[in-house]
Design an enzyme around this catalytic site. Structure first.
Site, short mmCIF file in Angstrom:
data_model
loop_
_atom_site.label_atom_id
_atom_site.label_comp_id
_atom_site.label_asym_id
_atom_site.label_seq_id
_atom_site.Cartn_x
_atom_site.Cartn_y
_atom_site.Cartn_z
N LYS A 197 32.90 46.85 36.54
CA LYS A 197 31.99 46.72 35.41
C LYS A 197 31.08 47.94 35.33
O LYS A 197 30.91 48.54 34.29
CB LYS A 197 31.16 45.43 35.55
CG LYS A 197 30.17 45.24 34.44
CD LYS A 197 29.46 43.92 34.49
CE LYS A 197 28.38 43.92 33.41
NZ LYS A 197 27.58 42.70 33.38
N GLU A 203 32.89 50.77 47.09
CA GLU A 203 34.23 50.41 47.57
C GLU A 203 35.29 50.82 46.56
O GLU A 203 36.30 51.45 46.90
CB GLU A 203 34.33 48.89 47.79
CG GLU A 203 33.53 48.35 48.94
CD GLU A 203 32.11 47.95 48.55
OE1 GLU A 203 31.57 48.51 47.57
OE2 GLU A 203 31.54 47.08 49.24
N GLY A 256 30.17 40.06 36.01
CA GLY A 256 31.33 40.38 36.84
C GLY A 256 32.17 39.17 37.21
O GLY A 256 33.39 39.15 37.06
N ARG A 257 31.51 38.09 37.68
CA ARG A 257 32.27 36.92 38.15
C ARG A 257 32.78 36.07 36.99
O ARG A 257 33.42 35.04 37.21
CB ARG A 257 31.44 36.10 39.13
CG ARG A 257 30.10 35.67 38.61
CD ARG A 257 29.19 35.14 39.72
NE ARG A 257 27.82 34.92 39.28
CZ ARG A 257 26.88 35.87 39.22
NH1 ARG A 257 27.19 37.12 39.53
NH2 ARG A 257 25.65 35.59 38.83
N GLU A 342 27.41 33.11 44.19
CA GLU A 342 26.69 34.25 43.60
C GLU A 342 25.88 33.79 42.39
O GLU A 342 24.84 34.36 42.08
CB GLU A 342 27.67 35.37 43.21
CG GLU A 342 26.97 36.71 42.99
CD GLU A 342 27.93 37.89 42.91
OE1 GLU A 342 27.92 38.74 43.81
OE2 GLU A 342 28.69 37.96 41.93
N HIS A 373 45.63 20.23 59.08
CA HIS A 373 45.97 20.42 60.49
C HIS A 373 45.01 21.39 61.16
O HIS A 373 45.28 21.88 62.25
CB HIS A 373 47.41 20.92 60.60
CG HIS A 373 48.37 19.96 59.97
ND1 HIS A 373 48.92 18.90 60.65
CD2 HIS A 373 48.82 19.86 58.70
CE1 HIS A 373 49.69 18.21 59.83
NE2 HIS A 373 49.65 18.77 58.64
N LYS A 483 23.27 46.80 50.17
CA LYS A 483 23.87 48.04 49.65
C LYS A 483 22.89 49.21 49.84
O LYS A 483 23.28 50.30 50.23
CB LYS A 483 24.18 47.91 48.15
CG LYS A 483 25.27 46.95 47.79
CD LYS A 483 25.50 47.00 46.27
CE LYS A 483 26.27 45.81 45.77
NZ LYS A 483 26.42 45.74 44.32
O1 F6P Z 1 27.80 43.41 44.67
C1 F6P Z 1 28.14 42.30 43.90
C2 F6P Z 1 28.81 42.69 42.63
O2 F6P Z 1 27.91 43.34 41.79
C3 F6P Z 1 29.43 41.50 41.93
O3 F6P Z 1 28.53 40.78 41.17
C4 F6P Z 1 30.51 42.16 41.15
O4 F6P Z 1 31.47 41.24 40.70
C5 F6P Z 1 31.02 43.15 42.14
O5 F6P Z 1 29.90 43.57 42.86
C6 F6P Z 1 31.75 44.32 41.58
O6 F6P Z 1 30.96 45.06 40.71
P1 F6P Z 1 31.61 46.10 39.70
O7 F6P Z 1 32.56 45.36 38.82
O8 F6P Z 1 30.49 46.72 38.95
O9 F6P Z 1 32.35 47.12 40.53
#
Ligand code: F6P
Length: 510
Positions: A197, A203, A256-257, A342, A373, A483
């Site tokens: 987003k 990452e 995002g979610r 979240e 199990h 972060k």
């Molecule tokens: O760190 C959490 C978060 O901001 C989530 O809310 C989001 O889904 C995810 O990281 C990824 O964010 P982005 O889509 O901006 O890379």
């Protein structure tokens, strides 16, 4: 405590609920009263049938009536209207939450914009299927959190009998994750989707850079030409080097979610085809319509939220578990963890006041029958009361002897029955206390439309929980501090506590 909201919570706390056995004994109509079967006819996009059985919970008529009073006191209807009309339902960020518009539920301008974005994605997907970017056999979808969990779950659920494009979803910055994807792909026929987003997430940007290097190292002349960007920050994607024709944007007001319905769902469309993606949206839209137009206990997501709140806030249950009795939904518990924790793992109300009762429980779960199990011992005989959701499909996903699916369903239903009824034994170690709550969601089948409806059900359940707790489910400031500290560690500056300093030294970071 005279305001109507506090008064409703006080009344809920004062309830003395009967045991599940007594609730069933006293009310022969209980199953019907606490079950909702929703059926959506979506024309060419399929039919959806889902049975929601909330009868094995401790809710009774008085509890339901009190929760309905609470909903009125919280003006739940106004919150719901605001959600679907583009109102600012995320006040800390001054934003609407327009994920509904992505599937056609919302106010006209947002729905129109979403339609245009979907058409644009459809053109790109179909062009790729038609060979416009050469032969494409693999997609490495790079994203994390909401930019990965939805696509991973939906692709996994809907491609069990084959995918048009093999899809690897990579989230973790641990290079092993990306290496594993590389091992499964041929660089000549691989596209990279960079899903973020913000287009700034460490990452994702680190993995994206390594994926480009992998392409270049393997003789791909124009690695950037193999990238599709899925983002609400298209300018940043352009700066990073993606050609505008391969950027699929989505609005900032889609969280995002909640973003599976936007261009973040691109891998679903590429792996399954646009028709399935449209069916996913249509199933979700049908659930939106149910949620928008149904009042009180008849509203399936709201009824589920009543039970959630009862267990988390009145009975003090700190977790809730979800077990998917279907391999196609193996990733659903992970997806729901982010959606619920979240969204509703908060300690302040929308007015910035400390909450007076617990908020979201910890969502956890797994796949049945495997989990039986491994972890069910605690559910049946442990000291924690864990409300459980069982999710299953009447139609099997496999083509083997029907004995497999029959056993799967039998086990699913047996667990709910066992939790509720328990079993007496003279030997204390063999005694099952019973009276443990569960709910069952039984889908006619798992296809794109029913998956869409199932996910939207959970989105609305989460929203309803938040509205009745008066918290904002659409921000997530709790993820920022860690972060920021990681960045400070990276910069090599600043002091930390003695433990962290020692660990940094031990790990070779200082
Ligand atoms: O760190 C959490 C978060 O901001 C989530 O809310 C989001 O889904 C995810 O990281 C990824 O964010 P982005 O889509 O901006 O890379």
């Amino acid at each position: 405590m005279n305001d109507p909201i506090s008064a409703a919570w006080e009344r809920l706390a004062a309830l003395e609920p009967a045991t599940l056995a007594a609730l069933f004994e006293d009310d022969p109509g209980r199953v019907d009263k606490f079950s909702r079967r929703l059926e959506f006819r979506l024309g060419e996009l399929g039919d959806v049938g889902i049975l929601f059985d909330w009868s094995k919970t401790h809710l009774d008529d008085t509890a339901l009536a009190t929760f309905e009073d609470l909903a009125r006191a919280c003006d739940f209807a106004a919150s719901r209207t605001a959600l679907f009309s583009g109102g600012v339902v995320n006040p800390t960020e001054g934003r609407a939450a327009n994920h509904g518009a992505m599937r056609g539920s919302g106010s006209e301008p947002e729905v129109e914009e979403a339609g245009a974005l979907l058409a644009r994605m459809g053109m790109l997907v179909e062009a790729i299927h038609d060979g416009a970017l050469g032969e494409v056999k693999h997609l490495i979808h790079i994203g994390i959190g909401g930019s990965a969990l939805g696509p991973a779950m939906a692709v996994d659920a809907l491609t069990r009998d084959g995918a048009r494009v093999d899809t690897q979803v990579v989230a973790n910055i641990d290079g092993l994750a990306l290496e594993q994807a590389f091992a499964a792909c041929d660089p000549e026929t691989t596209l990279i989707a960079v899903a973020s987003k913000t287009f700034t997430t460490t990452e994702t940007m680190t993995n994206a850079a390594s994926a480009l290097k992998w392409l270049a190292d393997n003789g791909i002349a124009d690695p950037y030409g193999r990238v599709i960007a899925l983002t609400a920050n298209p300018d940043r994607a352009v700066e990073w080097g993606v050609d505008e024709t391969r950027i699929l944007p989505f609005p900032e007001s889609v969280g995002g979610r909640y973003s599976l319905w936007s261009s973040i769902g691109f891998p679903v469309a590429l792996a399954c085809g646009m028709e399935d993606f449209r069916a996913l949206l249509a199933g979700a839209k049908a659930m939106d319509d149910h949620f928008r137009n149904t009042e009180g206990r008849d509203n399936a997501p709201l009824l589920a939220a009543f039970a959630d709140l009862y267990y988390a806030r009145i009975r003090g249950c700190q977790t809730r578990a979800v077990f998917a009795y279907d391999e196609r939904l193996a990733l659903l518990p992970d997806y729901l963890q982010q959606l619920e924790m979240e969204s509703n793992g908060k300690s302040v109300t929308v007015d910035g006041e400390p909450v007076e009762r617990p908020t979201a429980p910890i969502t956890w779960g797994g796949v049945g029958t495997d989990a039986q199990h491994a972890v069910f011992q605690l559910l049946h005989q442990g000291t924690h009361i864990v409300p459980v959701d069982f999710i299953a499909s009447i139609a099997p996903g496999d083509l083997l002897d029907p004995a497999h699916h029959r056993a799967l369903l039998m086990n699913c239903l047996a667990q709910g029955a066992a939790l509720m009824t328990g079993s007496e034994a003279d030997d204390a170690a063999r005694h099952y206390p019973g009276d443990r709550p569960s709910a069952t969601i039984l889908l006619d089948d798992i296809d794109a439309a029913s998956l869409g409806a199932l996910i939207a059900f959970h989105e609305h359940r989460t929203f309803a929980n938040a509205a009745l707790m008066r918290i904002n489910p659409f921000d997530q400031f709790g993820v920022e501090l860690g972060k920021a500290i990681a960045k400070r560690i990276d910069s090599g500056e600043g002091d930390f506590d003695a433990s962290t300093m020692a660990l940094m030294q031990a790990a070779g970071l200082r």
